[in-house]
Design a protein around this motif. Structure first.
Motif, mmCIF file in Angstrom:
data_model
loop_
_atom_site.group_PDB
_atom_site.id
_atom_site.type_symbol
_atom_site.label_atom_id
_atom_site.label_comp_id
_atom_site.label_asym_id
_atom_site.label_seq_id
_atom_site.Cartn_x
_atom_site.Cartn_y
_atom_site.Cartn_z
ATOM 1 N N GLY A 48 0.822 -1.191 0.000
ATOM 2 C CA GLY A 48 0.000 0.000 0.000
ATOM 3 C C GLY A 48 0.862 1.249 0.000
ATOM 4 O O GLY A 48 2.075 1.201 -0.221
ATOM 5 N N THR A 70 -1.305 8.025 7.303
ATOM 6 C CA THR A 70 -2.463 7.251 6.864
ATOM 7 C C THR A 70 -1.969 6.216 5.863
ATOM 8 O O THR A 70 -1.307 6.573 4.873
ATOM 9 C CB THR A 70 -3.533 8.148 6.215
ATOM 10 O OG1 THR A 70 -4.004 9.096 7.175
ATOM 11 C CG2 THR A 70 -4.709 7.302 5.730
ATOM 12 N N PHE A 71 -2.266 4.963 6.150
ATOM 13 C CA PHE A 71 -1.851 3.880 5.257
ATOM 14 C C PHE A 71 -3.042 3.467 4.406
ATOM 15 O O PHE A 71 -4.105 3.108 4.928
ATOM 16 C CB PHE A 71 -1.331 2.685 6.058
ATOM 17 C CG PHE A 71 -0.966 1.508 5.199
ATOM 18 C CD1 PHE A 71 0.082 1.588 4.298
ATOM 19 C CD2 PHE A 71 -1.681 0.311 5.292
ATOM 20 C CE1 PHE A 71 0.418 0.497 3.499
ATOM 21 C CE2 PHE A 71 -1.343 -0.782 4.501
ATOM 22 C CZ PHE A 71 -0.286 -0.686 3.604
ATOM 23 N N VAL A 72 -2.869 3.529 3.097
ATOM 24 C CA VAL A 72 -3.923 3.148 2.157
ATOM 25 C C VAL A 72 -3.505 1.847 1.473
ATOM 26 O O VAL A 72 -2.590 1.841 0.636
ATOM 27 C CB VAL A 72 -4.152 4.246 1.102
ATOM 28 C CG1 VAL A 72 -5.295 3.839 0.162
ATOM 29 C CG2 VAL A 72 -4.441 5.578 1.775
ATOM 30 N N PRO A 73 -4.140 0.716 1.826
ATOM 31 C CA PRO A 73 -3.771 -0.571 1.206
ATOM 32 C C PRO A 73 -4.104 -0.586 -0.282
ATOM 33 O O PRO A 73 -5.041 0.088 -0.742
ATOM 34 C CB PRO A 73 -4.628 -1.591 1.965
ATOM 35 C CG PRO A 73 -5.055 -0.894 3.218
ATOM 36 C CD PRO A 73 -5.176 0.557 2.854
ATOM 37 N N LEU A 76 -8.239 -2.479 -1.246
ATOM 38 C CA LEU A 76 -9.210 -1.832 -0.353
ATOM 39 C C LEU A 76 -10.468 -2.676 -0.156
ATOM 40 O O LEU A 76 -11.288 -2.358 0.706
ATOM 41 C CB LEU A 76 -9.593 -0.456 -0.913
ATOM 42 C CG LEU A 76 -8.498 0.615 -0.790
ATOM 43 C CD1 LEU A 76 -8.916 1.887 -1.509
ATOM 44 C CD2 LEU A 76 -8.210 0.907 0.686
ATOM 45 N N TYR A 79 -8.854 -4.920 2.863
ATOM 46 C CA TYR A 79 -8.246 -4.233 4.002
ATOM 47 C C TYR A 79 -8.740 -2.796 4.091
ATOM 48 O O TYR A 79 -8.939 -2.119 3.076
ATOM 49 C CB TYR A 79 -6.723 -4.231 3.875
ATOM 50 C CG TYR A 79 -6.113 -5.613 3.869
ATOM 51 C CD1 TYR A 79 -5.918 -6.301 5.060
ATOM 52 C CD2 TYR A 79 -5.736 -6.217 2.666
ATOM 53 C CE1 TYR A 79 -5.352 -7.575 5.051
ATOM 54 C CE2 TYR A 79 -5.178 -7.479 2.659
ATOM 55 C CZ TYR A 79 -4.993 -8.150 3.851
ATOM 56 O OH TYR A 79 -4.451 -9.402 3.838
ATOM 57 N N ASP A 80 -8.913 -2.344 5.332
ATOM 58 C CA ASP A 80 -9.307 -0.961 5.585
ATOM 59 C C ASP A 80 -8.053 -0.113 5.770
ATOM 60 O O ASP A 80 -6.972 -0.609 6.084
ATOM 61 C CB ASP A 80 -10.180 -0.901 6.845
ATOM 62 C CG ASP A 80 -10.946 0.398 6.927
ATOM 63 O OD1 ASP A 80 -10.843 1.215 5.991
ATOM 64 O OD2 ASP A 80 -11.642 0.610 7.946
ATOM 65 N N THR A 81 -8.205 1.188 5.571
ATOM 66 C CA THR A 81 -7.076 2.082 5.811
ATOM 67 C C THR A 81 -6.737 2.102 7.300
ATOM 68 O O THR A 81 -7.564 1.781 8.152
ATOM 69 C CB THR A 81 -7.399 3.513 5.350
ATOM 70 O OG1 THR A 81 -8.552 3.976 6.053
ATOM 71 C CG2 THR A 81 -7.660 3.548 3.845
ATOM 72 N N LYS A 83 -4.393 4.310 10.468
ATOM 73 C CA LYS A 83 -3.719 5.553 10.844
ATOM 74 C C LYS A 83 -2.835 5.311 12.057
ATOM 75 O O LYS A 83 -3.113 4.429 12.876
ATOM 76 C CB LYS A 83 -4.732 6.654 11.142
ATOM 77 C CG LYS A 83 -5.565 7.065 9.936
ATOM 78 C CD LYS A 83 -6.502 8.222 10.275
ATOM 79 C CE LYS A 83 -7.299 8.649 9.041
ATOM 80 N NZ LYS A 83 -8.186 9.806 9.341
#
Length: 207
Positions: A48, A70-73, A76, A79-81, A83
């Motif tokens: 991500g 903020t981690f954005v996979p 999506l 997996y959810d984002t 923080k």
């Protein structure tokens, strides 16, 4: 044997898995150090993108600062984002102010004293000082050496060290003026009209 059983279907909800991120507490840095990978070092086992605030390359003032990510996979749907936060300490940068040694003759005015600054970063100069450095010279009572004493000097992002200098007061050169005496006739004793040297320093003449 004794019951009429009715069946009702249910629903199983499979929610997105929270993406786990790990952020090692960053070590303190010194003012002038830009944010980089040593501070923005969050990791995850999931592919991500990490979005930081503040971002890499920023120059932070001295003090304690919250860092956020903020981690954005990439996936999506599964997996959810996520923080995370960390705290970064920015220490003041060391700055040394040195008074340059100076000299003058006794009786003359003090020169304009030169101060040398060593340690400014980010193209900064003495204009960032919230309290300027002041120079003090003890009363000069005669030839000799006197300290050039520095005081003051405060800045939001610098830890300032003051280094005093030395003022050397030399003996003043005595200037004697003596106008060429008018000619005299043989037999005229030499007197004050001929022995008329002058100076602005108290003393006596030996002819």
């Amino acid at each position: 044997a004794n019951y009429e059983i009715t069946y009702f279907d249910g629903t199983l909800t499979v929610e997105q898995e929270a993406a786990a991120v790990v952020w090692k507490q960053p070590d303190p840095i010194t003012y002038g150090t830009l944010l980089g990978q040593d501070q923005l070092n969050t990791t995850s086992e999931i592919d991500g993108v990490f979005v930081y605030s503040p971002t890499g390359g920023e120059l932070l003032p001295a003090g304690k600062h919250p860092l956020k990510v903020t981690f954005v996979p990439d996936d999506l749907e599964q997996y959810d984002t996520a923080k995370a936060e960390a705290e970064l300490t920015v220490n003041k940068a060391p700055l040394t102010v040195t008074a340059v040694d100076a000299s003058r003759a006794y009786g003359e005015a003090n020169p304009e004293f030169e101060l040398v600054y060593d340690g400014f970063v980010n193209d900064e100069d003495a204009s960032v000082l919230t309290t300027p450095v002041s120079v003090f010279i003890p009363p000069v009572i005669g030839p000799g050496t006197y300290p050039i004493i520095l005081s003051g000097g405060e800045a939001a992002n610098y830890e300032i060290t003051l280094v005093n200098g030395t003022l050397s007061v030399e003996k003043k050169e005595t200037v004697v003026t003596w106008a060429t005496p008018d000619p005299i006739t043989y037999g005229t004793p030499i007197g004050p009209k001929q022995l008329n040297a002058k100076t602005d320093v108290e003393g006596f003449f030996v002819y």
